[in-house]
Design an enzyme around this catalytic site. Structure first.
Site, mmCIF file in Angstrom:
data_model
loop_
_atom_site.group_PDB
_atom_site.id
_atom_site.type_symbol
_atom_site.label_atom_id
_atom_site.label_comp_id
_atom_site.label_asym_id
_atom_site.label_seq_id
_atom_site.Cartn_x
_atom_site.Cartn_y
_atom_site.Cartn_z
ATOM 1 N N GLY A 174 6.664 4.883 8.681
ATOM 2 C CA GLY A 174 5.815 6.062 8.828
ATOM 3 C C GLY A 174 5.953 6.641 10.227
ATOM 4 O O GLY A 174 7.017 6.538 10.839
ATOM 5 N N SER A 175 4.877 7.216 10.712
ATOM 6 C CA SER A 175 4.941 7.909 11.997
ATOM 7 C C SER A 175 4.996 6.910 13.150
ATOM 8 O O SER A 175 4.477 5.796 13.062
ATOM 9 C CB SER A 175 3.722 8.814 12.153
ATOM 10 O OG SER A 175 2.541 8.045 12.118
ATOM 11 N N THR A 176 5.609 7.330 14.233
ATOM 12 C CA THR A 176 5.706 6.485 15.429
ATOM 13 C C THR A 176 4.312 6.192 15.968
ATOM 14 O O THR A 176 4.031 5.073 16.407
ATOM 15 C CB THR A 176 6.601 7.182 16.477
ATOM 16 O OG1 THR A 176 7.920 7.286 15.923
ATOM 17 C CG2 THR A 176 6.681 6.398 17.767
ATOM 18 N N GLU B 21 9.920 15.491 16.142
ATOM 19 C CA GLU B 21 10.293 15.341 14.737
ATOM 20 C C GLU B 21 9.514 16.386 13.934
ATOM 21 O O GLU B 21 8.289 16.459 14.031
ATOM 22 C CB GLU B 21 9.939 13.941 14.236
ATOM 23 C CG GLU B 21 10.308 13.744 12.779
ATOM 24 C CD GLU B 21 10.098 12.310 12.290
ATOM 25 O OE1 GLU B 21 9.003 11.777 12.484
ATOM 26 O OE2 GLU B 21 11.052 11.745 11.715
ATOM 27 N N GLY C 55 2.751 3.554 13.870
ATOM 28 C CA GLY C 55 3.552 2.346 14.074
ATOM 29 C C GLY C 55 3.163 1.610 15.344
ATOM 30 O O GLY C 55 3.086 0.382 15.368
ATOM 31 N N CYS D 77 13.326 10.575 7.565
ATOM 32 C CA CYS D 77 13.391 10.087 8.952
ATOM 33 C C CYS D 77 14.813 10.147 9.484
ATOM 34 O O CYS D 77 15.021 10.174 10.679
ATOM 35 C CB CYS D 77 12.812 8.685 9.052
ATOM 36 S SG CYS D 77 13.404 7.578 7.792
ATOM 37 N N LYS E 140 0.839 -1.195 0.000
ATOM 38 C CA LYS E 140 0.000 0.000 0.000
ATOM 39 C C LYS E 140 0.872 1.243 0.000
ATOM 40 O O LYS E 140 1.558 1.537 0.965
ATOM 41 C CB LYS E 140 -0.890 0.042 1.248
ATOM 42 C CG LYS E 140 -1.952 1.135 1.137
ATOM 43 C CD LYS E 140 -2.501 1.570 2.475
ATOM 44 C CE LYS E 140 -1.777 2.766 3.032
ATOM 45 N NZ LYS E 140 -1.889 3.990 2.229
ATOM 46 N N GLU F 224 9.774 1.008 10.776
ATOM 47 C CA GLU F 224 10.756 2.082 10.581
ATOM 48 C C GLU F 224 10.012 3.379 10.848
ATOM 49 O O GLU F 224 9.144 3.770 10.065
ATOM 50 C CB GLU F 224 11.298 2.093 9.142
ATOM 51 C CG GLU F 224 12.075 0.853 8.729
ATOM 52 C CD GLU F 224 13.389 0.653 9.466
ATOM 53 O OE1 GLU F 224 13.798 1.560 10.247
ATOM 54 O OE2 GLU F 224 13.997 -0.407 9.293
HETATM 55 P P1 NAP Z 1 1.516 7.921 8.674
HETATM 56 O O1 NAP Z 1 0.117 8.270 8.986
HETATM 57 O O2 NAP Z 1 2.277 7.125 9.658
HETATM 58 O O3 NAP Z 1 1.465 7.166 7.249
HETATM 59 C C1 NAP Z 1 2.391 6.223 6.772
HETATM 60 C C2 NAP Z 1 1.666 5.136 5.987
HETATM 61 O O4 NAP Z 1 0.789 4.422 6.868
HETATM 62 C C3 NAP Z 1 0.766 5.658 4.873
HETATM 63 O O5 NAP Z 1 0.767 4.732 3.804
HETATM 64 C C4 NAP Z 1 -0.575 5.710 5.541
HETATM 65 O O6 NAP Z 1 -1.684 5.672 4.673
HETATM 66 C C5 NAP Z 1 -0.543 4.461 6.382
HETATM 67 N N1 NAP Z 1 -1.466 4.470 7.515
HETATM 68 C C6 NAP Z 1 -1.999 5.541 8.164
HETATM 69 N N2 NAP Z 1 -2.808 5.133 9.152
HETATM 70 C C7 NAP Z 1 -2.801 3.783 9.138
HETATM 71 C C8 NAP Z 1 -3.428 2.780 9.935
HETATM 72 N N3 NAP Z 1 -4.223 3.093 10.947
HETATM 73 N N4 NAP Z 1 -3.199 1.481 9.636
HETATM 74 C C9 NAP Z 1 -2.369 1.143 8.634
HETATM 75 N N5 NAP Z 1 -1.754 2.048 7.850
HETATM 76 C C10 NAP Z 1 -1.927 3.354 8.104
HETATM 77 O O7 NAP Z 1 2.344 9.211 8.342
HETATM 78 P P2 NAP Z 1 1.787 10.582 7.712
HETATM 79 O O8 NAP Z 1 0.446 10.933 8.278
HETATM 80 O O9 NAP Z 1 1.901 10.455 6.259
HETATM 81 O O10 NAP Z 1 2.862 11.619 8.218
HETATM 82 C C11 NAP Z 1 2.773 12.122 9.542
HETATM 83 C C12 NAP Z 1 4.131 12.286 10.177
HETATM 84 O O11 NAP Z 1 4.774 11.000 10.250
HETATM 85 C C13 NAP Z 1 5.130 13.110 9.396
HETATM 86 O O12 NAP Z 1 4.971 14.469 9.590
HETATM 87 C C14 NAP Z 1 6.440 12.578 9.945
HETATM 88 O O13 NAP Z 1 6.749 13.181 11.161
HETATM 89 C C15 NAP Z 1 6.168 11.124 10.150
HETATM 90 N N6 NAP Z 1 6.634 10.290 9.010
HETATM 91 C C16 NAP Z 1 7.754 9.553 9.174
HETATM 92 C C17 NAP Z 1 8.218 8.791 8.119
HETATM 93 C C18 NAP Z 1 9.436 7.959 8.233
HETATM 94 O O14 NAP Z 1 10.069 7.664 7.237
HETATM 95 N N7 NAP Z 1 9.801 7.506 9.410
HETATM 96 C C19 NAP Z 1 7.578 8.795 6.895
HETATM 97 C C20 NAP Z 1 6.403 9.550 6.756
HETATM 98 C C21 NAP Z 1 5.960 10.293 7.831
HETATM 99 P P3 NAP Z 1 -2.344 7.070 4.124
HETATM 100 O O15 NAP Z 1 -1.525 7.415 2.967
HETATM 101 O O16 NAP Z 1 -3.714 6.712 3.713
HETATM 102 O O17 NAP Z 1 -2.300 8.029 5.237
#
Ligand code: NAP
Ligand code: MG
Length: 454
Positions: free
Chosen positions: A209-211, A358, A214, A265, A156, A231
């Site tokens: 993605g986000s902690t 972050e 995660g 990240c 996804k 991660e």
């Molecule tokens: P996120 O919500 O953690 O999204 C990452 C991935 O997980 C996306 O594909 C997202 O889908 C999916 N996702 C979201 N909610 C989910 C759930 N309940 N169950 C399963 N999958 C789910 O991150 P974000 O909202 O894009 O970004 C928010 C913050 O996260 C950023 O500002 C940053 O601080 C951090 N972040 C960290 C990393 C990293 O590499 N460590 C990468 C991205 C963001 P959708 O596309 O539909 O939301």
């Protein structure tokens, strides 16, 4: 009622790009069932044939490299230089793991009364959930070793950056990977991503993605004792000692913090500088930050593009309210696009949000320290532990500090952290497990022990 389509916007122009269909729960279930059926044949493909198909897949990515890069420039606003590197990284990761099926050795262990051997059995369907910041590399770091180990993959992409993942899925089919072996499922995290966690046929989830999300995924996976690799976020330190080549350290610091507009990240978003060098370092840092050319990501000379979305820009701007302790700041283009200038903050207090959280944007804090022990203490004063850098000419100190910092990926006199041939992952709340490197297949297989009586 959830939306069934998503309109993609070019973050550099705010222009509409295209509409992508989002998978429903029922469609997700159908595709997972297909991946589960494909697993029964894919696991039996001979190691050499699996290797050959992966090499063909890598060649197809290579042939499409410029197209993939241009797609990422439009979808994610990455600079063309970065996007080419990212597509090349996906190709290299697939190539690297194409060598793995024929080298995924078990062991023969001496025992009494017979022969004891171990096998690495694939898990089944692996669900990979990818964020928007590095759509191609992060997808490949998950699917390439998973496929090499004999699993099938459902992937996804982030809702806002699905285009290169969709294209990689097409290239896999064109290269001859059987139907259902690598399936890209664009959709919402709350629908498709959550289904990977709850569907019993998905035997492992790889999440980046986000902690916060995660933690939910890890809790959800516990229900079925589902394997999980995480991660997550980071707040990495770039530690500059007074004995370092300050010119080199200052010249490299913007790259360490502002690459991909800080949406990384591994961003070295806290620069810790030894007190005696603090003023001279800042003097050298200022011109380096002002030289970061922000603008049109299709222009080969651009160093930094826009943020991914209006929402991300709002989040980042929240860390730089009026009256924020700005030391200096770069410039951004006029007009449309989700721009935010490279920004250096010099806060008085460690309690400042910008020091602790972050930011995921082009904002870096500079903090002074007294001595080596103080540097390590400040570097570790965070819930995260992903990466970090150490600038010094004293090799003993470099090693002591590298061993002292609680993070998975450290570099000395550079900011490199991710190489496909070396392990990558976080300490503490930056993640769980490791990706990439020679041992990645171990995270995509179970060890089976078989004893055969003489
Ligand atoms: P996120 O919500 O953690 O999204 C990452 C991935 O997980 C996306 O594909 C997202 O889908 C999916 N996702 C979201 N909610 C989910 C759930 N309940 N169950 C399963 N999958 C789910 O991150 P974000 O909202 O894009 O970004 C928010 C913050 O996260 C950023 O500002 C940053 O601080 C951090 N972040 C960290 C990393 C990293 O590499 N460590 C990468 C991205 C963001 P959708 O596309 O539909 O939301
Ligand atoms: Mg989210």
């Amino acid at each position: 009622m959830t939306a069934t389509t998503f309109d993609i916007i070019n973050p550099a122009t705010e222009e509409f790009l295209e509409t992508v269909e989002l998978a429903s729960l029922a469609e997700t279930d159908t595709l997972i069932a297909r991946a589960a059926a494909a697993f029964e044949t894919w696991r039996k493909v001979s190691p050499s044939d699996r290797a050959l198909l992966l090499r063909r897949f890598a060649a197809a990515v290579d042939a499409d490299l410029e197209n993939l890069a241009q797609l990422e420039v439009r979808n994610a606003g990455h600079t063309i230089g970065n996007a080419r590197w990212e597509a090349g990284n996906a190709r290299d990761v697939i190539n690297y793991y194409s060598a793995a099926p024929e080298r995924h050795f078990g062991r023969q262990i001496p025992v009494a009364g017979g022969l004891d051997v171990t096998f690495h059995e694939p898990l089944g369907v692996v669900g990979v959930i990818v964020p928007w910041n590095f759509p191609m590399p992060i997808a490949a770091w998950g699917f390439a070793p998973a496929l090499a180990a004999g699993n099938t993959v459902v992937l996804k992409p982030a809702e806002i950056t699905p285009l290169t993942a969709i294209r990689l899925g097409e290239l896999a089919r064109e290269a001859g990977l059987p139907d259902g072996v690598l399936t890209i499922i664009p959709g919402k995290g709350s629908v498709v991503g959550e289904r990977f966690v709850t569907h019993p046929a998905v035997r492992k989830v790889v999440f980046t993605g986000s902690t916060q999300v995660g933690k939910q995924i890890m809790a959800g996976c516990a229900e079925q004792v589902k394997r999980v690799t995480l991660e997550l976020g980071g707040k990495s330190a770039n530690i500059v000692f007074a004995d370092a080549d300050l010119q080199a350290a200052a010249a490299a610091a913007p790259g360490g913090a502002f690459d991909n507009a800080g949406q990384d990240c591994c961003a070295r978003s806290r620069i810790l500088v030894e007190k005696s060098a603090y003023d001279s370092f800042l003097e050298l840092l200022e011109p380096a930050v002002r030289a970061v050319k922000v603008g049109d990501p299709t222009d080969e000379s651009t160093v930094m593009g826009p943020l991914i979305s209006a929402r991300q820009r709002e989040t980042v701007a929240g860390f730089v309210p009026s009256g924020a302790p700005i030391a200096f700041q770069g410039e951004v283009p006029e007009g449309p696009g989700f721009w935010f200038p490279p920004t250096v903050l010099a806060p008085d207090s460690f309690d400042d949000r910008a020091v602790r959280e972050e930011i995921f944007g082009p904002v870096v804090v500079v903090v002074p320290f007294n001595d080596e022990a103080d540097a390590v203490r400040i570097a570790n004063d965070t819930e995260y532990g992903l990466s970090g850098s150490i600038w010094t000419q004293d090799i003993g100190r470099a090693l002591r500090v590298a061993r002292g910092v609680d993070a998975g990926n450290l570099s000395v006199n550079s900011h490199s952290s991710v190489r496909y041939s070396t392990p990558f992952g976080g300490f503490k709340q930056s993640g769980l497990g490791r990706e990439l490197g020679p041992d990645a297949l171990d995270s995509f297989s179970e060890v089976k022990n078989v004893f055969i009586a003489h």
